[in-house]
Design a protein around this motif. Structure first.
Motif, short mmCIF file in Angstrom:
data_model
loop_
_atom_site.label_atom_id
_atom_site.label_comp_id
_atom_site.label_asym_id
_atom_site.label_seq_id
_atom_site.Cartn_x
_atom_site.Cartn_y
_atom_site.Cartn_z
N THR A 148 0.82 -1.21 0.00
CA THR A 148 0.00 0.00 0.00
C THR A 148 0.86 1.27 0.00
O THR A 148 0.76 2.10 -0.90
N HIS A 149 1.73 1.40 1.00
CA HIS A 149 2.49 2.64 1.16
C HIS A 149 3.91 2.57 0.60
O HIS A 149 4.61 3.59 0.59
N SER A 155 0.17 1.74 -3.79
CA SER A 155 -1.03 2.44 -4.25
C SER A 155 -1.17 3.79 -3.56
O SER A 155 -1.83 4.70 -4.07
N GLN A 156 -0.56 3.94 -2.37
CA GLN A 156 -0.56 5.20 -1.63
C GLN A 156 0.84 5.44 -1.07
O GLN A 156 1.07 5.34 0.12
N GLY A 166 4.37 6.60 0.46
CA GLY A 166 4.74 7.59 1.47
C GLY A 166 6.24 7.81 1.45
O GLY A 166 6.80 8.32 0.49
N HIS A 217 4.63 5.42 -6.76
CA HIS A 217 3.28 4.97 -7.09
C HIS A 217 3.39 3.94 -8.21
O HIS A 217 4.23 4.08 -9.11
N THR A 271 -6.29 -4.23 -4.97
CA THR A 271 -6.27 -3.05 -5.85
C THR A 271 -5.19 -3.13 -6.91
O THR A 271 -4.96 -2.15 -7.63
#
Length: 259
Positions: A122-123, A150-151, A153, A177, A199
């Motif tokens: 995710t990050h 997907s997100q 950081g 990303h 996702t």
């Protein structure tokens, strides 16, 4: 009376002799799956798959964890350490040099085009970053490896610290990303968190999509436990990546032999 070591070898071979259990192990050697997915893959009713999984869990060859996404869903994963130990022990019962012969065969390599692998979470801050660094180090850069999220950081400080303890430097890596990679070709895309799997975008020409259901060490609240979680995650990733390398090299040899 049967010797205990022989008894263990017989029990191990009996487990593998069942087509459903064997098919499940073969699939879990590559990717973590849920019961519904395994049922479709091995073309057996859910109850048959659930019974086979119970046998494999009882033998210590398979473990499971609750999905981070679907309530009540479980991901099943192969216990690589236990499988390797049981396999080596059973093989030695047949012939003392069998384990050595298998190891030697796995080390044979030939120069070919580099595989391309993308790790997704995710990050893109911990699990996928550590996986990227580990595979690049283990393969001696013979594999082109990347990671994204997907997100995205920032790379987690404990991911850097944990990799330092394993003599893997990931300071030059950055969070990205997955859209940066949508127009690129990959042989394997590996999701290392359950949310990323749900996702994950479609990558054209992909040879295989693989999922490893690994909990997020950064989500652990207690600081001391969080450090332990990072080291446990790194160890799990290292074990799975080493086995992945064996599978990839075996496939490349098979493809070369058919040309």
């Amino acid at each position: 009376m049967m010797d205990a070591t022989l008894h263990d070898a017989v029990a191990f071979f009996r487990l593998l002799a069942d087509p459903v259990r064997c098919a499940i192990l073969m699939k879990l050697a590559r990717s973590d799956e849920r019961v519904s997915e395994l049922s479709n893959i091995v073309r057996q009713p859910r109850e048959n798959v659930a019974a086979a999984l119970a046998d494999l869990e009882s033998a210590g060859l398979v473990t499971s964890r609750i999905s981070d996404v679907g309530a009540g869903e479980r991901y099943y994963q192969l216990n690589l350490d236990q499988l390797q130990q049981r396999y080596a022990s059973a093989g030695m019962m047949i012939h003392p040099t069998l384990g050595q012969a298998i190891a030697a065969a796995e080390e044979e390599t030939a120069p070919r085009a580099k595989p391309r692998i993308l790790f997704l979470c995710t990050h893109n801050s911990a699990r996928s970053q550590m996986a990227e660094g580990l595979l690049r180090e283990f393969s001696h850069r013979a594999i082109d490896v990347f990671s994204a999220g997907s997100q995205p950081g920032e790379v987690h400080p404990l991911a850097i610290e944990t990799m330092d303890s394993m003599r893997v430097d990931i300071r030059g890596q950055r969070s990205k990303h997955y859209e940066e990679f949508l127009d690129q070709h990959f042989d394997y895309v590996i999701t290392v968190c359950d949310r990323a799997r749900e996702t994950c975008p479609v990558f054209p020409g992909l040879k295989e999509s693989i999922h490893w259901s690994i909990p997020d060490p950064a989500a652990v609240e207690d600081e001391a436990e969080r450090r332990r979680a990072f080291h446990q995650t790194a160890t799990q990733l290292a074990n799975r990546i080493r086995y992945l390398q064996i599978l990839i090299e075996r496939e490349r040899r098979d493809q070369a032999a058919t040309r």
